[in-house]
Write a protein that holds these residues in place. Structure first.
Motif, PDB file in Angstrom:
ATOM      1  N   SER A 163       0.837  -1.206   0.000  1.00  0.00           N
ATOM      2  CA  SER A 163       0.000   0.000   0.000  1.00  0.00           C
ATOM      3  C   SER A 163       0.872   1.258   0.000  1.00  0.00           C
ATOM      4  CB  SER A 163      -0.952  -0.006   1.201  1.00  0.00           C
ATOM      5  OG  SER A 163      -0.254   0.132   2.426  1.00  0.00           O
ATOM      6  N   GLU A 206      -8.582   0.394  -4.962  1.00  0.00           N
ATOM      7  CA  GLU A 206      -9.355  -0.188  -3.862  1.00  0.00           C
ATOM      8  C   GLU A 206      -9.132   0.533  -2.531  1.00  0.00           C
ATOM      9  OE1 GLU A 206     -11.551  -2.400  -4.257  1.00  0.00           O
ATOM     10  OE2 GLU A 206     -11.104  -3.347  -6.177  1.00  0.00           O
ATOM     11  N   GLY A 207      -7.981   1.187  -2.399  1.00  0.00           N
ATOM     12  CA  GLY A 207      -7.672   1.831  -1.121  1.00  0.00           C
ATOM     13  C   GLY A 207      -7.020   0.897  -0.128  1.00  0.00           C
ATOM     14  N   TYR A 208      -6.633  -0.297  -0.562  1.00  0.00           N
ATOM     15  CA  TYR A 208      -5.949  -1.234   0.316  1.00  0.00           C
ATOM     16  C   TYR A 208      -5.166  -2.227  -0.531  1.00  0.00           C
ATOM     17  CZ  TYR A 208      -9.688  -4.565  -0.873  1.00  0.00           C
ATOM     18  OH  TYR A 208     -10.558  -5.386  -1.549  1.00  0.00           O
ATOM     19  N   THR A 224      -3.609  -0.627   4.523  1.00  0.00           N
ATOM     20  CA  THR A 224      -3.823   0.622   3.804  1.00  0.00           C
ATOM     21  C   THR A 224      -2.767   1.630   4.234  1.00  0.00           C
ATOM     22  OG1 THR A 224      -5.501   2.244   3.140  1.00  0.00           O
ATOM     23  CG2 THR A 224      -5.382   1.737   5.474  1.00  0.00           C
ATOM     24  N   ALA A 255     -12.243  -3.924   4.848  1.00  0.00           N
ATOM     25  CA  ALA A 255     -11.708  -2.756   4.158  1.00  0.00           C
ATOM     26  C   ALA A 255     -12.327  -1.432   4.598  1.00  0.00           C
ATOM     27  CB  ALA A 255     -11.832  -2.937   2.642  1.00  0.00           C
ATOM     28  N   ARG A 259      -9.884   1.442   6.029  1.00  0.00           N
ATOM     29  CA  ARG A 259      -9.670   2.734   5.376  1.00  0.00           C
ATOM     30  C   ARG A 259     -10.024   3.883   6.312  1.00  0.00           C
ATOM     31  NH1 ARG A 259     -11.830   0.005   0.385  1.00  0.00           N
ATOM     32  NH2 ARG A 259     -13.891   0.611   1.140  1.00  0.00           N
ATOM     33  N   GLY A 262      -7.148   4.394   8.619  1.00  0.00           N
ATOM     34  CA  GLY A 262      -6.042   5.057   7.938  1.00  0.00           C
ATOM     35  C   GLY A 262      -6.241   6.565   7.839  1.00  0.00           C
ATOM     36  N   LEU A 263      -7.454   6.984   7.514  1.00  0.00           N
ATOM     37  CA  LEU A 263      -7.741   8.411   7.424  1.00  0.00           C
ATOM     38  C   LEU A 263      -7.648   9.083   8.791  1.00  0.00           C
ATOM     39  CD1 LEU A 263     -10.771   8.322   4.956  1.00  0.00           C
ATOM     40  CD2 LEU A 263      -8.470   9.194   4.478  1.00  0.00           C
TER      41      LEU A 263
END
Length: 269
Positions: A163, A206-208, A224, A255, A259, A262-263
């Motif tokens: 990632s 996909e973000g991951y 991620t 997921a 995500r 992660g944000l």
């Protein structure tokens, strides 16, 4: 899906628990039962059998089965091939959003991700051509992973590493690959630049990224990147599972919560 639904034993058996101070409508009773079933599904130790959910929720089996069928249809609950139930992607994402409304801290965010998945959670920072674990929250499973805080890991064979590579320019990836190579950690490791670039492109969409036994046999991870305001990867967060306990379909359902974590971590790294 199993249909071991038992006939209702009569109105009394389906009645809600006694209440004080007000009326309980039929709709309220149905909602209360649904919430109790959902709480039972989200309890540690899953996936859960129908009989165990019936007992935990104190709802008749026939009603529990109907509620679960509706929750599965709406993606709040997942059911596996053995008719065992676990939290679905919409429930996991909802839990992550609720947690994000509280004051942020690294420990709380990682704890929320652990509660949403029940699995081991890692936080790592990029350290040049490798990544280094700086936090670890053990999962609920009896099997423990060998990872530890301070351990340095390669980028090309780990979910967090891939990632990170997804958000680096090609010329920087060129330099990393030239310096480290793409050594095989297991028979499933991606050892060609073409395969790695395909994974980088997918991770951006996909973000991951996934590590499907590519760094260690029987270990599967989803990770991620944690990005700075300019979109550069600072590090990453992952959920780690054991392949013979968690199928691939389940790990990808983590997921949305991943995500969100992660944000939430981005301003704190």
């Amino acid at each position: 899906m199993s249909t071991d639904e038992e006939p209702a034993s009569g109105p009394a058996a389906d009645a809600p628990p006694p209440r004080t101070g007000g009326r309980t409508s039929a709709a309220g009773s149905a909602l209360e039962k649904s919430m109790r079933v959902l709480e039972a599904v989200a309890a540690p130790g899953g996936p859960h059998r129908l009989a165990d959910l019936t007992t935990a929720a104190a709802v008749p089996k026939s009603s529990t089965f109907r509620i679960l069928a509706s929750l599965v249809e709406q993606d709040f609950v997942r059911v596996d091939g053995d008719s065992r139930y676990t939290a679905g992607p919409r429930l996991r994402a909802l839990a992550a959003r609720v947690g994000a409304a509280e004051p942020a801290s690294i420990e709380r965010i990682l704890a929320d991700l652990h509660r949403a998945t029940g699995q081991t959670v890692h936080l790592a920072l990029r350290t040049g051509e490798t990544l280094t674990y700086i936090r670890k929250v053990e999962g609920d499973q009896p099997i423990r992973t060998a990872s530890r805080i301070g351990m340095r890991m390669p980028l090309h064979s780990t979910a967090i590493g891939k990632s990170l590579l997804a958000h680096l320019p090609d010329e920087e990836v060129d330099a990393i690959v030239a310096a480290t190579g793409l050594p095989a950690r297991t028979p499933r490791t991606l050892t060609t630049r073409h395969a790695l670039d395909a994974q980088r492109a997918l991770a951006r969409v996909e973000g991951y990224a996934l590590d499907d036994e590519e760094n260690e046999a029987t270990i599967r991870c989803i990770g991620t990147a944690v990005l700075d305001p300019a979109g550069r990867p600072l590090g990453g967060v992952s959920v780690t599972t054991v392949t013979f306990l968690v199928p691939l379909e389940e790990i990808t359902s983590y997921a949305p919560a991943l995500r969100a974590a992660g944000l939430a971590l981005a301003p704190l790294l």
